[in-house]
Scaffold this motif. Structure first.
Motif, PDB file in Angstrom:
ATOM      1  N   PHE A 134       5.389   2.582 -30.755  1.00 22.27           N
ATOM      2  CA  PHE A 134       5.560   1.135 -30.910  1.00 22.27           C
ATOM      3  C   PHE A 134       6.617   0.809 -31.975  1.00 22.27           C
ATOM      4  CE2 PHE A 134       1.408   1.524 -28.985  1.00 22.27           C
ATOM      5  CZ  PHE A 134       1.409   0.499 -28.045  1.00 22.27           C
ATOM      6  N   ASN A 135       7.171   1.859 -32.596  1.00 27.44           N
ATOM      7  CA  ASN A 135       8.237   1.679 -33.580  1.00 27.44           C
ATOM      8  C   ASN A 135       9.567   1.667 -32.843  1.00 27.44           C
ATOM      9  OD1 ASN A 135      10.152   1.848 -35.600  1.00 27.44           O
ATOM     10  ND2 ASN A 135       9.169   3.549 -36.679  1.00 27.44           N
ATOM     11  N   PRO A 136      10.291   0.555 -32.848  1.00 28.22           N
ATOM     12  CA  PRO A 136      11.545   0.476 -32.079  1.00 28.22           C
ATOM     13  C   PRO A 136      12.612   1.457 -32.529  1.00 28.22           C
ATOM     14  CG  PRO A 136      11.296  -1.437 -33.521  1.00 28.22           C
ATOM     15  CD  PRO A 136       9.993  -0.720 -33.543  1.00 28.22           C
ATOM     16  N   VAL A 137      12.576   1.842 -33.813  1.00 29.53           N
ATOM     17  CA  VAL A 137      13.600   2.753 -34.330  1.00 29.53           C
ATOM     18  C   VAL A 137      13.460   4.144 -33.711  1.00 29.53           C
ATOM     19  CG1 VAL A 137      14.558   3.800 -36.426  1.00 29.53           C
ATOM     20  CG2 VAL A 137      13.785   1.437 -36.463  1.00 29.53           C
ATOM     21  N   VAL A 138      12.254   4.495 -33.278  1.00 30.59           N
ATOM     22  CA  VAL A 138      12.036   5.786 -32.619  1.00 30.59           C
ATOM     23  C   VAL A 138      12.987   5.948 -31.439  1.00 30.59           C
ATOM     24  CG1 VAL A 138      10.409   7.064 -31.138  1.00 30.59           C
ATOM     25  CG2 VAL A 138       9.650   6.153 -33.339  1.00 30.59           C
ATOM     26  N   TYR A 139      13.172   4.882 -30.682  1.00 34.05           N
ATOM     27  CA  TYR A 139      14.006   4.947 -29.475  1.00 34.05           C
ATOM     28  C   TYR A 139      15.485   5.068 -29.824  1.00 34.05           C
ATOM     29  CZ  TYR A 139       9.643   3.547 -27.362  1.00 34.05           C
ATOM     30  OH  TYR A 139       8.328   3.518 -26.967  1.00 34.05           O
ATOM     31  N   LEU A 140      15.888   4.461 -30.935  1.00 39.34           N
ATOM     32  CA  LEU A 140      17.281   4.571 -31.377  1.00 39.34           C
ATOM     33  C   LEU A 140      17.583   5.991 -31.855  1.00 39.34           C
ATOM     34  CD1 LEU A 140      17.514   1.247 -33.417  1.00 39.34           C
ATOM     35  CD2 LEU A 140      18.430   1.667 -31.140  1.00 39.34           C
ATOM     36  N   VAL A 141      16.732   6.503 -32.732  1.00 40.42           N
ATOM     37  CA  VAL A 141      16.933   7.850 -33.282  1.00 40.42           C
ATOM     38  C   VAL A 141      16.851   8.894 -32.177  1.00 40.42           C
ATOM     39  CG1 VAL A 141      16.005   9.595 -34.855  1.00 40.42           C
ATOM     40  CG2 VAL A 141      16.081   7.197 -35.569  1.00 40.42           C
ATOM     41  N   SER A 142      15.866   8.745 -31.293  1.00 41.49           N
ATOM     42  CA  SER A 142      15.673   9.714 -30.208  1.00 41.49           C
ATOM     43  C   SER A 142      16.880   9.753 -29.274  1.00 41.49           C
ATOM     44  CB  SER A 142      14.410   9.371 -29.416  1.00 41.49           C
ATOM     45  OG  SER A 142      14.267  10.233 -28.303  1.00 41.49           O
ATOM     46  N   ASP A 166      12.771  12.615 -28.495  1.00 37.31           N
ATOM     47  CA  ASP A 166      11.320  12.413 -28.462  1.00 37.31           C
ATOM     48  C   ASP A 166      10.891  11.537 -27.291  1.00 37.31           C
ATOM     49  OD1 ASP A 166      10.870  13.954 -30.733  1.00 37.31           O
ATOM     50  OD2 ASP A 166      11.231  12.263 -32.078  1.00 37.31           O
ATOM     51  N   VAL A 167      11.783  10.663 -26.827  1.00 33.44           N
ATOM     52  CA  VAL A 167      11.497   9.824 -25.654  1.00 33.44           C
ATOM     53  C   VAL A 167      12.675   9.940 -24.699  1.00 33.44           C
ATOM     54  CG1 VAL A 167      10.044   8.182 -26.927  1.00 33.44           C
ATOM     55  CG2 VAL A 167      12.500   7.762 -26.756  1.00 33.44           C
ATOM     56  N   ASP A 168      12.463   9.534 -23.460  1.00 34.86           N
ATOM     57  CA  ASP A 168      13.512   9.626 -22.452  1.00 34.86           C
ATOM     58  C   ASP A 168      14.716   8.765 -22.844  1.00 34.86           C
ATOM     59  OD1 ASP A 168      14.780   8.670 -19.678  1.00 34.86           O
ATOM     60  OD2 ASP A 168      13.744  10.571 -19.349  1.00 34.86           O
ATOM     61  N   ILE A 169      15.907   9.257 -22.569  1.00 36.27           N
ATOM     62  CA  ILE A 169      17.136   8.556 -22.937  1.00 36.27           C
ATOM     63  C   ILE A 169      17.219   7.178 -22.285  1.00 36.27           C
ATOM     64  CG2 ILE A 169      18.394   9.711 -21.070  1.00 36.27           C
ATOM     65  CD1 ILE A 169      19.806   8.574 -24.484  1.00 36.27           C
ATOM     66  N   THR A 170      16.613   7.051 -21.078  1.00 37.76           N
ATOM     67  CA  THR A 170      16.634   5.735 -20.415  1.00 37.76           C
ATOM     68  C   THR A 170      15.892   4.691 -21.223  1.00 37.76           C
ATOM     69  OG1 THR A 170      15.974   7.131 -18.576  1.00 37.76           O
ATOM     70  CG2 THR A 170      16.660   5.005 -18.038  1.00 37.76           C
ATOM     71  N   TRP A 171      14.779   5.079 -21.821  1.00 36.61           N
ATOM     72  CA  TRP A 171      14.025   4.146 -22.662  1.00 36.61           C
ATOM     73  C   TRP A 171      14.849   3.761 -23.898  1.00 36.61           C
ATOM     74  CZ3 TRP A 171       9.767   1.588 -21.340  1.00 36.61           C
ATOM     75  CH2 TRP A 171       8.979   2.096 -20.305  1.00 36.61           C
TER      76      TRP A 171
END
Length: 256
Positions: free
Chosen positions: A204-212, A223-228
């Motif tokens: 639920f942390n939006p920065v996770v998707y940026l860093v990932s 850590d998460v799919d690049i599409t996300w």
């Protein structure tokens, strides 16, 4: 229909870039020195005791997170102070009455802020290569993600600069929201290392998707799919764009 006022955009862009040259040490040298210290402490002292993460040396693993940390903070800081200072001095009314549209105004300020952030990101990348072995599996994706994130968070910083009524408010969001989210967003670790329920909470942390997403461009794994990651960045960009349109339509904290 009038054409685009390129001289107006260039005048704002050039002025903002000139401000960086006047504060070159603070604008460029400080983030580089800070990043070097991160490598000395985390990469050297602590990294030697941590196993490779997803087959990547811990020092190398840090690089995307450190660049993203600086990119977010610099994008917000550059854009927010860029528009806040004209408000503080009262020269914003001259900008609003000038023969330049709101879009052209935003392009000038946001473009300059994003340029400075991307340059700092690339300098930090070059600095990182002096400390750790580095590879970039998807260089085009890395540059695209770097620019997209810089533009998006420069727009976010532009909104903060308009919203803020004081220098204290100008630092509230970066200090109390963005920095903690970045440190808890996988900049220094993989969220796959977290036990439940913290792994789920991290999603639920939006920065996770940026860093990932940015880390994926380096090592082909996130850590998460690049599409996300791309989807979140695109949605946040559109949200910032919508807020800026609303601000100029209503004159929120610009005309009073």
């Amino acid at each position: 229909m009038n054409g685009i006022n390129f001289p107006g955009i260039w005048a704002i862009y050039k002025f903002e870039m000139a401000r960086t040259l006047r504060t070159l040490w603070q604008s460029i040298a400080t983030p580089v020195i800070t990043t070097s210290l991160y490598f000395i402490v985390f990469g050297g002292a602590i990294g030697s005791r941590i196993d490779a993460i997803h087959g990547v040396n811990y020092g190398s693993f840090l690089v995307p997170g450190l660049i993203m940390l600086s990119l977010l903070m610099q994008s917000i800081a550059n854009a927010s102070i860029g528009i806040y200072f004209p408000k503080f001095t009262g020269t914003v009314f001259e900008l609003l009455s000038a023969p330049i549209s709101a879009i052209e105004l935003v392009v000038g300020f946001v473009g300059a802020a994003a340029t400075k952030s991307v340059v700092i990101g690339l300098i930090i990348l070059a600095t990182s290569a002096l400390f750790v072995p580095l590879r970039v599996d998807h260089p085009a994706a890395m540059l695209a993600f770097l620019v997209l994130t810089a533009v998006t968070f420069s727009m976010f910083g532009f909104i903060i600069g308009i919203w803020a009524k004081s220098f204290e408010q100008l630092n509230i969001v970066p200090s109390l929201l963005v920095t903690p989210l970045t440190f808890l967003g996988g900049a220094f670790y993989s969220i796959d290392m977290l036990p439940e329920p913290w792994h789920t909470v991290s999603l639920f942390n939006p920065v996770v998707y940026l860093v990932s997403g940015f880390r994926w461009s380096f090592f082909g794994h996130g850590d998460v799919d690049i599409t996300w990651s791309l989807g979140f960045t695109g949605i946040f960009l559109l949200l910032c764009l919508g807020l800026i349109v609303w601000i100029f339509r209503t004159g929120y904290r610009l005309k009073n």
